[in-house]
Design a protein around this motif. Sequence first.
Motif, PDB file in Angstrom:
ATOM      1  N   VAL A  26       0.830  -1.205   0.000  1.00 46.64           N
ATOM      2  CA  VAL A  26       0.000   0.000   0.000  1.00 46.64           C
ATOM      3  C   VAL A  26       0.867   1.258   0.000  1.00 46.64           C
ATOM      4  O   VAL A  26       0.601   2.210  -0.745  1.00 46.64           O
ATOM      5  N   ILE A  47       2.566   1.597  -3.600  1.00 45.00           N
ATOM      6  CA  ILE A  47       1.609   1.985  -4.638  1.00 45.00           C
ATOM      7  C   ILE A  47       1.169   3.434  -4.442  1.00 45.00           C
ATOM      8  O   ILE A  47       1.078   4.196  -5.402  1.00 45.00           O
ATOM      9  N   VAL A  96      -0.289   0.167 -11.904  1.00 48.52           N
ATOM     10  CA  VAL A  96      -1.048   0.196 -10.658  1.00 48.52           C
ATOM     11  C   VAL A  96      -2.220  -0.782 -10.738  1.00 48.52           C
ATOM     12  O   VAL A  96      -2.490  -1.512  -9.788  1.00 48.52           O
ATOM     13  N   TYR A  97      -2.894  -0.822 -11.874  1.00 48.37           N
ATOM     14  CA  TYR A  97      -4.017  -1.750 -12.045  1.00 48.37           C
ATOM     15  C   TYR A  97      -3.542  -3.199 -11.906  1.00 48.37           C
ATOM     16  O   TYR A  97      -4.156  -3.996 -11.186  1.00 48.37           O
ATOM     17  N   SER A 143      -0.972  -4.281 -10.353  1.00 48.85           N
ATOM     18  CA  SER A 143      -0.596  -4.481  -8.953  1.00 48.85           C
ATOM     19  C   SER A 143      -1.823  -4.721  -8.089  1.00 48.85           C
ATOM     20  O   SER A 143      -1.832  -5.620  -7.237  1.00 48.85           O
ATOM     21  N   LEU A 144      -2.845  -3.916  -8.300  1.00 49.81           N
ATOM     22  CA  LEU A 144      -4.076  -4.077  -7.524  1.00 49.81           C
ATOM     23  C   LEU A 144      -4.752  -5.413  -7.816  1.00 49.81           C
ATOM     24  O   LEU A 144      -5.267  -6.072  -6.907  1.00 49.81           O
ATOM     25  N   TYR A 186      -2.818  -7.950  -5.915  1.00 49.04           N
ATOM     26  CA  TYR A 186      -3.022  -7.758  -4.484  1.00 49.04           C
ATOM     27  C   TYR A 186      -4.394  -8.289  -4.060  1.00 49.04           C
ATOM     28  O   TYR A 186      -4.511  -9.033  -3.081  1.00 49.04           O
ATOM     29  N   TYR A 187      -5.440  -7.934  -4.782  1.00 49.67           N
ATOM     30  CA  TYR A 187      -6.781  -8.398  -4.435  1.00 49.67           C
ATOM     31  C   TYR A 187      -6.968  -9.886  -4.743  1.00 49.67           C
ATOM     32  O   TYR A 187      -7.696 -10.586  -4.036  1.00 49.67           O
ATOM     33  N   ALA A 233     -10.484  -3.544  -8.229  1.00 52.27           N
ATOM     34  CA  ALA A 233      -9.240  -2.898  -8.655  1.00 52.27           C
ATOM     35  C   ALA A 233      -9.532  -1.654  -9.484  1.00 52.27           C
ATOM     36  O   ALA A 233      -8.887  -0.614  -9.314  1.00 52.27           O
ATOM     37  N   LYS A 259     -10.796   1.201  -7.194  1.00 49.22           N
ATOM     38  CA  LYS A 259      -9.683   1.817  -6.452  1.00 49.22           C
ATOM     39  C   LYS A 259      -8.843   2.674  -7.393  1.00 49.22           C
ATOM     40  O   LYS A 259      -8.423   3.781  -7.038  1.00 49.22           O
ATOM     41  N   LEU A 260      -8.609   2.183  -8.573  1.00 47.69           N
ATOM     42  CA  LEU A 260      -7.812   2.903  -9.566  1.00 47.69           C
ATOM     43  C   LEU A 260      -8.454   4.242  -9.914  1.00 47.69           C
ATOM     44  O   LEU A 260      -7.763   5.251 -10.061  1.00 47.69           O
TER      45      LEU A 260
END
Length: 184
Positions: A19, A22, A34-35, A37-38, A41-42, A106, A109-110
Motif C-alpha cells: 500500500v 503503490i 497500478v491496475y 498491482s491491484l 493484491y486483491y 481494482a 480503487k484505480l
Amino acid sequence: MELPDFMSYSDKFSAKGFVEKISRIAKRAGSKLVYLSLILYYTLQSKEVSVKDKAIIVGALGYLISPLDVMPDAFPIVGLTDDLAVLGFVINRIWGQVPDAVRTKAMEKLSTWFDEDELQEVEEFLAEKKSEETETERLIPEQETVNVVEQPQEEKGIKKKTEKKGNLDKNKRQAKKNAKTNKK
C-alpha cells in the motif's frame, strides 16, 4: 528482456509495504502498472486462487516493493519497466482465475487515483485481454459430454477382484454361478 527470479523477493512482500509503495509511485508508475498491482493484491486475498499461484503473486509483489531489483525504481521512466514485466508475466499466468469482483474492485480503487484519460490505458489493456479470451474460446472446440453409467455394487466388487487377481474369466464364471444360485 529476461525476467529476474522474482520468487526470491517473496519475503519482501507485506500488505503495508504494498500500500505504501503503490501510494507513493501511483502517478509516476501509470495506471496500467497500478491496475496490475491491484489485481494481484486483491487476487491474493481471494479464495478462488491456488496456493501455488498465490506464492507466485507474493513473489511478484515482493519484487515490486523491493528497492533492489534489476532496474532500480529511482531511475526515471525505465526504473519501473522490469516491475511491469514481472507483473505482466504473472497476470498472464493467472488472468483466467481472477474473479470479476476483483477486477471491479481494482478498477474502483484505480479510479480514485487516476482521471478518465489516465484510465484509458487500462481500458485498452482490458479490451486486449477480452479479445484474447474470445480468441482462445474460438480456437478450443467444445468438449463432448460423456455419460458414465454406474455399475451396481456387486459388479464393482467383482471388477476390483478381477483387477487384483488378473483373471477376468474365472471371476465372470464365479459371478454367473452366484447369480444362478441366487435365482434358485
